[in-house]
Design a protein around this motif. Structure first.
Motif, PDB file in Angstrom:
ATOM      1  N   THR A   8      25.207 -16.847  23.487  1.00 21.11           N
ATOM      2  CA  THR A   8      24.954 -17.966  23.798  1.00 21.11           C
ATOM      3  C   THR A   8      26.514 -18.654  24.977  1.00 21.11           C
ATOM      4  OG1 THR A   8      23.643 -19.110  22.289  1.00 21.11           O
ATOM      5  CG2 THR A   8      24.155 -20.703  23.334  1.00 21.11           C
ATOM      6  N   ASP A  65      18.103 -18.982  29.373  1.00 24.19           N
ATOM      7  CA  ASP A  65      17.043 -19.632  29.163  1.00 24.19           C
ATOM      8  C   ASP A  65      16.922 -20.156  27.853  1.00 24.19           C
ATOM      9  OD1 ASP A  65      16.318 -18.366  31.438  1.00 24.19           O
ATOM     10  OD2 ASP A  65      14.459 -16.809  30.437  1.00 24.19           O
ATOM     11  N   SER A  66      17.108 -20.118  27.159  1.00 26.12           N
ATOM     12  CA  SER A  66      17.390 -20.860  26.293  1.00 26.12           C
ATOM     13  C   SER A  66      18.331 -21.983  26.623  1.00 26.12           C
ATOM     14  CB  SER A  66      18.042 -19.564  25.291  1.00 26.12           C
ATOM     15  OG  SER A  66      18.132 -20.586  23.703  1.00 26.12           O
ATOM     16  N   ALA A 110      19.378 -23.284  29.068  1.00 23.94           N
ATOM     17  CA  ALA A 110      19.131 -24.336  29.943  1.00 23.94           C
ATOM     18  C   ALA A 110      17.617 -25.428  29.595  1.00 23.94           C
ATOM     19  CB  ALA A 110      18.055 -23.528  30.945  1.00 23.94           C
ATOM     20  N   ASP A 111      16.469 -24.686  28.710  1.00 27.54           N
ATOM     21  CA  ASP A 111      15.835 -25.323  27.676  1.00 27.54           C
ATOM     22  C   ASP A 111      16.384 -25.905  26.866  1.00 27.54           C
ATOM     23  OD1 ASP A 111      13.257 -24.290  28.827  1.00 27.54           O
ATOM     24  OD2 ASP A 111      13.637 -22.813  27.134  1.00 27.54           O
ATOM     25  N   ARG A 112      17.883 -26.231  26.601  1.00 27.15           N
ATOM     26  CA  ARG A 112      17.825 -27.229  25.693  1.00 27.15           C
ATOM     27  C   ARG A 112      18.590 -28.581  25.879  1.00 27.15           C
ATOM     28  NH1 ARG A 112      22.906 -24.098  22.485  1.00 27.15           N
ATOM     29  NH2 ARG A 112      20.742 -23.627  21.572  1.00 27.15           N
ATOM     30  N   ARG A 162      18.214 -29.227  28.976  1.00 26.04           N
ATOM     31  CA  ARG A 162      16.314 -30.337  29.623  1.00 26.04           C
ATOM     32  C   ARG A 162      15.905 -30.990  28.731  1.00 26.04           C
ATOM     33  NH1 ARG A 162      15.187 -25.077  33.379  1.00 26.04           N
ATOM     34  NH2 ARG A 162      14.446 -24.625  31.296  1.00 26.04           N
ATOM     35  N   SER A 163      15.537 -30.766  27.566  1.00 24.02           N
ATOM     36  CA  SER A 163      15.735 -31.530  26.019  1.00 24.02           C
ATOM     37  C   SER A 163      16.759 -32.466  25.717  1.00 24.02           C
ATOM     38  CB  SER A 163      14.954 -30.895  25.074  1.00 24.02           C
ATOM     39  OG  SER A 163      16.456 -30.250  24.600  1.00 24.02           O
TER      40      SER A 163
END
Length: 320
Positions: free
Chosen positions: A284, A310-311, A313-315, A317-318
């Motif tokens: 990370t 990917d992880s 980016a998801d975090r 975006r949230s």
């Protein structure tokens, strides 16, 4: 034959670079008689140098520590090295800045002009570290390392209320004192944890010496400084980062290069593309580092880096 003054300086210089000197060897080196060597030794003693006589068929001499600090003799390169070391001492983290300034002034005062010009040409501006170490503590810890004596000490917590505050004094086998980024660390083996541990010396309070000696262990890799550096990278003793990946950045290599660690590998692929191989303590953290260049990129390897990106980016975006 040289005059008495220059001959005494030559004799003192010889005594400082070797522990024991047979009398006849000194006489041969100085091109004088053994009787003249004895007279010059007596003159050095009158000046405050403690020169011990050695027993044996040929006799001899040894320069030992005295009760007071007598005048010292250095060649040009040694004098310059001492002056430069004193100039950068405030950045070492040891609480000796004021003493170093006074010592530098004293050394400079007695330097010949040709050496003073060399020192004065170096304009040293130091930035002290965030912490300072009590010289007495640093000496006590270093002495325990040198004598291979089990060290007992209290250890202040990094933050008030941490569990370190409640622990009893620790007992460790000290192996090396390492200076890193303006701080001083002790590398030691702790039996209680059955592992190598690193302690900040500014947080240590040595207790009464234990008097117990130990047989030093082999430091993994053989280099204490490299081992400590690896621990700060999250590695278990190896020099490399535990997580390493390769990406192609859509940016000129010259734009990326100033922000890289010394062990990063950068390859220019064109006017606006470069390949970067670098590492970090976690996937990370490595993903965040790559994203931090703020340019388009492609991941070449490995798969865990792609997953971490990917992880991440998801975090992001949230985030509300």
């Amino acid at each position: 034959m040289a005059g008495p003054s220059s001959r005494m300086l030559a004799l003192l210089s010889l005594l400082q670079v070797r522990r024991d000197w047979p009398g006849d060897v000194l006489a041969e080196r100085l091109e004088v008689s053994p009787r003249t060597v004895r007279r010059d030794v007596d003159r050095l003693r009158e000046l405050g140098y403690r020169v011990d006589a050695l027993k044996g068929p040929a006799g001899g001499y040894r320069l030992s520590a005295g009760s007071e600090l007598p005048p010292l003799l250095f060649d040009d390169e040694q004098a310059v090295a001492i002056a430069l070391a004193l100039a950068v001492a405030p950045a070492s983290g040891a609480d000796i800045a004021e003493s170093a300034v006074r010592a530098l002034a004293a050394v400079r005062q007695v330097m010949p002009s040709r050496l003073r010009h060399r020192i004065d040409a170096v304009d040293v501006v130091t930035t002290p570290g965030a912490t300072t170490v009590d010289p007495g503590v640093l000496v006590a810890v270093s002495e325990a390392v040198h004598t291979a004596q089990v060290l007992r000490f209290g250890y202040r917590a990094a933050w008030p209320g941490d569990e370190d505050d409640d622990r009893p004094p620790r007992r460790v086998e000290p192996h090396a004192v390492v200076a890193r980024n303006g701080r001083w660390y002790l590398l030691a083996w702790e039996d209680e944890r059955d592992d190598w541990r690193t302690y900040r010396i500014d947080r240590m309070t040595p207790r009464t010496p234990t008097g117990r000696h130990f047989t030093p262990r082999a430091v993994p890799g053989g280099d204490p400084a490299a081992f400590v550096a690896a621990r700060f990278r999250g590695s278990d003793g190896a020099g490399a980062w535990p997580c390493t990946g390769t990406v192609v950045l859509h940016a000129p290599a010259r734009r990326v290069a100033p922000y890289l660690d010394a062990d990063a590998v950068l390859e220019e692929l064109g006017p606006n593309r470069c390949r970067l191989t670098t590492g970090s303590w976690s996937w990370t953290a490595l993903a965040a580092r790559v994203a931090g260049f703020d340019v388009a990129f492609e991941v070449e390897a490995p798969a865990p880096l792609r997953a971490a990106l990917d992880s991440l980016a998801d975090r992001l975006r949230s985030v509300p």
